[in-house]
Design a protein around this motif. Structure first.
Motif, mmCIF file in Angstrom:
data_model
loop_
_atom_site.group_PDB
_atom_site.id
_atom_site.type_symbol
_atom_site.label_atom_id
_atom_site.label_comp_id
_atom_site.label_asym_id
_atom_site.label_seq_id
_atom_site.Cartn_x
_atom_site.Cartn_y
_atom_site.Cartn_z
ATOM 1 N N TYR A 111 -26.222 -16.585 6.980
ATOM 2 C CA TYR A 111 -27.370 -15.711 7.229
ATOM 3 C C TYR A 111 -27.080 -14.798 8.406
ATOM 4 O O TYR A 111 -27.415 -13.609 8.390
ATOM 5 C CB TYR A 111 -28.641 -16.535 7.499
ATOM 6 N N ILE A 136 -24.339 -13.500 9.312
ATOM 7 C CA ILE A 136 -23.429 -12.403 8.991
ATOM 8 C C ILE A 136 -23.999 -11.472 7.922
ATOM 9 O O ILE A 136 -23.969 -10.256 8.085
ATOM 10 C CB ILE A 136 -22.055 -12.948 8.510
ATOM 11 N N GLN A 166 -27.192 -11.855 6.247
ATOM 12 C CA GLN A 166 -28.645 -11.917 6.041
ATOM 13 C C GLN A 166 -29.014 -12.393 4.640
ATOM 14 O O GLN A 166 -29.941 -11.868 4.023
ATOM 15 C CB GLN A 166 -29.315 -10.560 6.312
ATOM 16 N N LEU A 167 -28.272 -13.368 4.150
ATOM 17 C CA LEU A 167 -28.604 -13.926 2.841
ATOM 18 C C LEU A 167 -28.889 -15.413 3.001
ATOM 19 O O LEU A 167 -28.128 -16.121 3.663
ATOM 20 C CB LEU A 167 -27.419 -13.740 1.880
ATOM 21 N N ILE A 168 -29.989 -15.871 2.415
ATOM 22 C CA ILE A 168 -30.213 -17.310 2.332
ATOM 23 C C ILE A 168 -29.354 -17.789 1.175
ATOM 24 O O ILE A 168 -29.664 -17.536 0.014
ATOM 25 C CB ILE A 168 -31.693 -17.639 2.064
ATOM 26 N N PHE A 207 -31.672 -26.182 5.403
ATOM 27 C CA PHE A 207 -32.146 -24.822 5.638
ATOM 28 C C PHE A 207 -33.293 -24.837 6.648
ATOM 29 O O PHE A 207 -33.350 -24.010 7.559
ATOM 30 C CB PHE A 207 -32.600 -24.160 4.337
ATOM 31 N N VAL A 218 -33.506 -22.848 10.230
ATOM 32 C CA VAL A 218 -34.609 -21.981 10.663
ATOM 33 C C VAL A 218 -35.223 -22.532 11.946
ATOM 34 O O VAL A 218 -35.537 -21.787 12.878
ATOM 35 C CB VAL A 218 -35.678 -21.862 9.562
ATOM 36 N N ILE A 236 -32.247 -19.118 13.100
ATOM 37 C CA ILE A 236 -31.202 -18.810 12.129
ATOM 38 C C ILE A 236 -30.194 -17.845 12.739
ATOM 39 O O ILE A 236 -30.562 -16.905 13.429
ATOM 40 C CB ILE A 236 -31.802 -18.320 10.799
ATOM 41 N N PRO A 248 -41.036 -17.838 14.343
ATOM 42 C CA PRO A 248 -40.069 -17.523 13.284
ATOM 43 C C PRO A 248 -38.647 -17.319 13.790
ATOM 44 O O PRO A 248 -37.709 -17.455 13.014
ATOM 45 C CB PRO A 248 -40.627 -16.250 12.650
ATOM 46 N N SER A 258 -32.582 -15.686 19.277
ATOM 47 C CA SER A 258 -32.879 -14.678 20.296
ATOM 48 C C SER A 258 -33.736 -13.546 19.747
ATOM 49 O O SER A 258 -34.755 -13.183 20.306
ATOM 50 C CB SER A 258 -31.580 -14.119 20.865
ATOM 51 N N ARG A 259 -33.316 -13.001 18.597
ATOM 52 C CA ARG A 259 -34.052 -11.875 18.035
ATOM 53 C C ARG A 259 -35.287 -12.362 17.323
ATOM 54 O O ARG A 259 -35.453 -13.535 17.092
ATOM 55 C CB ARG A 259 -33.241 -11.198 16.932
ATOM 56 N N GLY A 313 -37.355 -12.933 13.849
ATOM 57 C CA GLY A 313 -36.849 -13.629 12.686
ATOM 58 C C GLY A 313 -35.986 -12.776 11.765
ATOM 59 O O GLY A 313 -35.181 -13.280 11.033
ATOM 60 N N ASP A 314 -36.104 -11.485 11.869
ATOM 61 C CA ASP A 314 -35.483 -10.650 10.863
ATOM 62 C C ASP A 314 -34.858 -9.430 11.503
ATOM 63 O O ASP A 314 -35.479 -8.765 12.311
ATOM 64 C CB ASP A 314 -36.571 -10.214 9.884
#
Lengths: 386, 318, 239
Positions: B28, B30, B32-34, B241, B245, B249, B306, B312-313, B315-316
């Motif tokens: 995720y 690298i 951003q895929l679950i 998973f 989270v 993540i 989230p 750090s960032r 959730g998305d």
């Protein structure tokens, strides 16, 4: 704009064909008739639930991995209400609806106590399901779509565990059995042979018709254009003043209402519901119908539901027969392997669905929006501004 | 005493969830895929290990040599790393640049496909992984009676492996040139490629490492449970998973922390749920809810924080 | 006249189904500073992204050092000496300043020389030395731009592609940065392709310029002639 009229014609023809199917297959003898009803009503469930999911996944681009929880909620609400207190609800209606006899029973079917009880259950199931979607959606719909997908998946698993473990309410693993039939003349001494086999089927067609009406009306309204805008370009929609979270919530609630309705239809067919019906795989199959039919396409998803419902049922019935004939045991999992491949291959080669109607509709939808499909959020794309 | 025992059991399971969660978190981070099929990759690791051991020492072998066990498990895990790379090349790579929904649906399709291919290859019945004699039964440390706290070779070895792999990963990611490229890619793939970083290589490495650790985790979970079947990946995948989270993540230490927390809470749930009186019916709350722990934590963390504990960032990134 | 270092021959490209560049021709000679000017959305950034291989060429060809670059992946193009400092700086926010610089030299293996160039970068932009252990994201806008350029130069490029280096910076810092660009061009013989909204500044810095309008090149000339061209003056230089 010729598309809506063409689509309406297509949908009407499909509904009429579904209505006529039992009469047509009657000519082929009893076995074929019963088989067509079994497969047909199974397909109807897929068509209904896939159409419900289409609102959320197809039209809004929001992946819901737990639709079965909402379908299950509808089915369980119905089952528990109908069986509570020794079918007290039906008894209540039977108390002041005159008992009819002869042909009057089915001509005035809407006065049947069982049917009235079912009609009472439907709004309750819908309201509960919508409340649930509100509860789940409010905090999660602001987040990215990936997270929403996982929350719905997790929720469906929790729902399954609750249903399985709270036996005092749900009868646990055994499930709710002996749910009354849709009409009193479908069972018991007053049973009418034809209706006892077809009532749930026609009920399914009616539910599907309601579903299609709601979905088409929603899509063609200004709300629907908002949904499509959210799907096609979340950022642009946001900057044009579209409240993304509000539209996502709307689509979630419409989905949950239709799914609950689908759950009641499922109950009417099986007259039984158990935790096994809440399998994660069911959610994936609904998703498969949407993906195969073309996300967002009403006609495509309808056909997707027929195709996969029939395929699943035919393989379930047919595989053992084939295995026996060729003397080699074909594992039942072939079915799921096939579904997995459908998801992968469609996404790769025909992301708008494999059916030509879907492609046609898709082009139309985008022209209406004046938006560009390629502007959606992408997966690890190397790109930049122009 | 009982509390300590539950906690220790939870820690032992939790680090395995953590090992598996690393695969989710790295991929995720690298792309951003679950990677929904990661659970199935772990399952394949366990299946292939069982098969190799069966071939090498006979299906009915009662005890197998420790060296053979290590060699064949490592071999299976390396192969599984290759499966991970293949999974990306076949299923995900062609979709780079298309919508994230397409990628996620493909991942679900892959999970379905792998799970059911496994049934066709290995059957739907229960499998076991043979272990060296005394590996899981001989207690190195035993406190209390038969059911008290016990630590076996199995526990020692998974702790050692976890510590070693975490240190190795820390070194790879923080101290090497390639690790720097990995971090750069996670932050901004376009800029990283403009620096000359080969994205394909970074992504392949990520899948390899995640799948390798996932295979070992899968084998250890299978040994821990005694027997396993093709569905093992679905549950441990989802729990892992949740762990990823929970930890945030994209964060490798976070994945381990999340795994440990979920493992411990799950063990407490298994131990204590039945002692909590049910509000409506007589008796305690069903221990069947043990399996709900991961999902509940997952939903709560997504609602409340989230970005996760160590993320750090937001959730998305997209 | 020898063959140019970089040549675009009828290049078309875009995103998804939308064509952004409608067949552009341009060339850059060794040792030049060439600027692309044009309004927002004209395709300047796309041109650079296509040259550095991030964007694929749909039609036409890009030639560099006598070889066609079509289909060559970005890391390979970096290896051949084209270094792109992207718009919006795009430094790695969670990497330290020094790590950012070292990534600029990712494809080089001469450790001693990298260390020397690192020192050289710090000499060029002393503020970066002070902040070398800070995370990139904590730098100010001007410092980030300096870091981005220094990072680009760490790759020892033959060609430096600069995308909007003045964006959002104070005029004093901008002047500083453009001085550096000129110096690097002269002293280290680095060819520069400069995309800049501030056409005035760009034309003062460059030898030659192209005017890009909605994906087509409409004018090309020496920089000082472009600066005096009435059309350019009206459209880009404020009359």
């Amino acid at each position: 704009m010729t598309l809506p009229r063409k689509e309406t014609r297509f949908l009407l023809i499909a509904l009429v064909a579904l209505l006529l199917l039992p009469f047509a297959t009657m000519l082929l003898g009893d076995r074929a008739w019963l088989l067509s009803l079994s497969v047909g009503s199974y397909c109807l469930l897929y068509m209904i639930n896939a159409q419900a999911l289409n609102v959320q996944v197809g039209m809004t681009g929001l992946l819901n991995l737990g639709p079965i929880a909402f379908v299950g909620l509808g089915a369980y609400t119905g089952a528990l209400m109908l069986t509570a207190g020794d079918n007290a609800l039906i008894g209540f209606y039977a108390g002041f609806v005159p008992e009819l006899s002869g042909h009057l029973r089915w001509v005035l079917f809407f006065l049947d106590p069982n049917f009235l009880a079912y009609l009472t259950v439907i709004p309750v199931a819908i309201v509960l399901s919508m409340l649930l979607s509100l509860l789940l959606g409010l905090p999660t719909l602001k987040l990215s779509g990936d997270y929403f997908a996982i929350v719905t998946l997790g929720f469906a698993q929790i729902f399954y565990l609750v249903v399985k473990n709270e036996a005092w309410l749900t009868k646990g693993s055994a499930g709710v059995t002996d749910v009354p039939a849709l009409f009193s003349f479908c069972t018991g001494p007053n049973r009418i042979e034809f209706f006892s086999h077809t009532a749930h089927y026609f009920f399914g067609v009616a539910v599907l018709a309601v579903c299609l009406y709601v979905v088409v009306r929603l899509r063609d309204s200004y709300l629907g254009r908002g949904l499509l805008a959210v799907r096609d370009n979340e950022l642009a929609a946001q900057s044009n003043g579209v409240n993304v979270a509000k539209y996502r919530m709307l689509s979630f609630m419409v989905f949950s209402a239709l799914a609950a309705l689908g759950g009641v239809a499922m109950l009417a067919r099986a007259k039984f519901v158990s935790p096994n019906d809440l399998n994660f795989m069911e959610s994936i199959l609904f998703l498969c119908c949407v993906v195969l039919g073309g996300m967002g396409s009403v006609r495509g998803v309808l056909l997707g539901g027929i195709a996969l419902g029939a395929l699943g049922e035919v393989m379930r019935i047919g595989l053992p027969v084939v295995s026996e004939t060729i003397g080699y045991e074909i594992p039942a999992q072939v079915r799921y392997v096939l579904f997995g491949m459908i998801l992968i291959l469609v996404m790769r080669y025909r992301p708008n669905g494999i059916l030509p109607v879907a492609a046609e509709e898709h082009a139309g939808g985008l022209e209406k929006l004046g938006a560009h499909r390629d502007a959606e959020p992408t997966f690890f794309k190397l790109g930049t501004k122009g | 005493m009982l509390f300590l025992e539950y906690t220790l059991n939870g820690l032992n399971t939790g680090i395995l969830y953590g090992l598996i969660a690393i695969g989710y978190t790295m991929v995720y981070g690298i792309i951003q895929l679950i990677n929904f099929a990661h659970g199935e990759i772990c399952m394949l690791g366990a299946m292939v290990t069982a098969t190799f051991l069966g071939w090498a020492f006979g299906v009915d072998a009662i005890a197998i040599p420790a060296a053979g066990f290590v060699v064949f498990m490592t071999l299976a895990a390396l192969m599984d790393g290759g499966f991970g790379i293949l999974l990306d090349k076949i299923a995900y790579k062609p979709l780079r640049g298309s919508s994230r929904l397409s990628a996620l649906i493909t991942a679900i399709g892959m999970s379905l496909l792998l799970q059911n291919l496994a049934v066709m290859i290995w059957g739907a019945g229960a499998n076991t992984i043979k272990v060296p004699e005394g590996y899981t039964s001989t207690a190195i440390l035993q406190i209390g009676g038969r059911l008290g706290i016990r630590i076996t070779f199995f526990h020692i070895s998974i702790w050692l492996f976890t510590i070693a792999s975490m240190s190795g990963l820390y070194f790879l990611v923080q101290k090497t040139r390639f690790g720097m490229a990995m971090r750069a890619t996670a932050q901004n793939p376009t800029a990283a490629s403009l620096m000359g970083v080969r994205l394909d290589k970074v992504v392949a490495t990520t899948f390899f490492v995640g799948s390798f650790l996932g295979a070992i985790g899968g084998v250890a979970v299978a040994i821990n449970k005694g027997s396993f079947d093709y569905q093992i990946g679905l549950y441990i995948g989802l729990v892992a998973f949740a762990a990823a989270v929970l930890g945030g993540i994209g964060s490798i230490p976070g994945a381990m922390l999340g795994g440990i927390i979920i493992g411990v809470v799950e063990a407490w749930a298994a131990g204590y749920l039945s002692e909590i009186p049910h509000p409506l019916v007589e008796g305690g709350i069903s221990t069947g809810y043990k399996e709900a722990v991961g999902f509940t934590v997952l939903i709560l963390i997504i609602l409340l924080r989230p970005q996760g504990l160590l993320g750090s960032r937001g959730g998305d990134r997209a | 006249m020898s063959t140019p270092l970089i040549e675009f021959k009828g290049v078309k490209t875009g995103y998804g189904q939308m064509e952004v560049l409608h067949g552009i021709d341009l060339h850059v000679d060794q040792g030049e500073i060439v600027t692309l000017i044009g309004s927002n959305g004209a395709g300047k950034t796309t041109t650079l992204m296509t040259l550095s291989g991030v964007n694929k060429v749909w039609e036409g060809e890009i030639w560099y050092e006598g070889a066609c670059l079509n289909g060559v992946p970005p890391h390979e193009i970096v290896a051949r000496g084209i270094c792109h400092v992207p718009e919006g700086r795009q430094i790695f926010r969670d990497l330290t300043v020094e790590e950012n610089l070292r990534l600029g030299a990712y494809l080089r293996s001469d450790q001693a020389a990298i260390q020397k160039d690192l020192e050289h970068s710090f000499d060029m932009f002393p503020i970066l030395r002070e902040r070398s252990f800070q995370l990139g994201g904590t730098l100010s806008g001007g410092e980030q731009q300096m870091l981005a350029i220094a990072r680009g130069l760490m790759g020892k490029p033959k060609v430096l592609l600069l995308d909007e280096p003045s964006l959002g910076l104070a005029p004093l810092i901008v002047a500083d940065i453009f001085e550096t660009v000129k110096r690097v061009n002269k002293e280290e013989d680095v060819t520069v392709v400069l995309v800049e909204q501030n056409a005035n500044l760009a034309l003062k810095t460059a030898n030659r310029g192209y005017v890009l309008e909605t994906g087509t090149i409409t004018l090309s000339d020496d920089a000082d002639k472009l600066a005096n061209n009435p059309k350019v003056r009206e459209a880009y230089l404020g009359g």
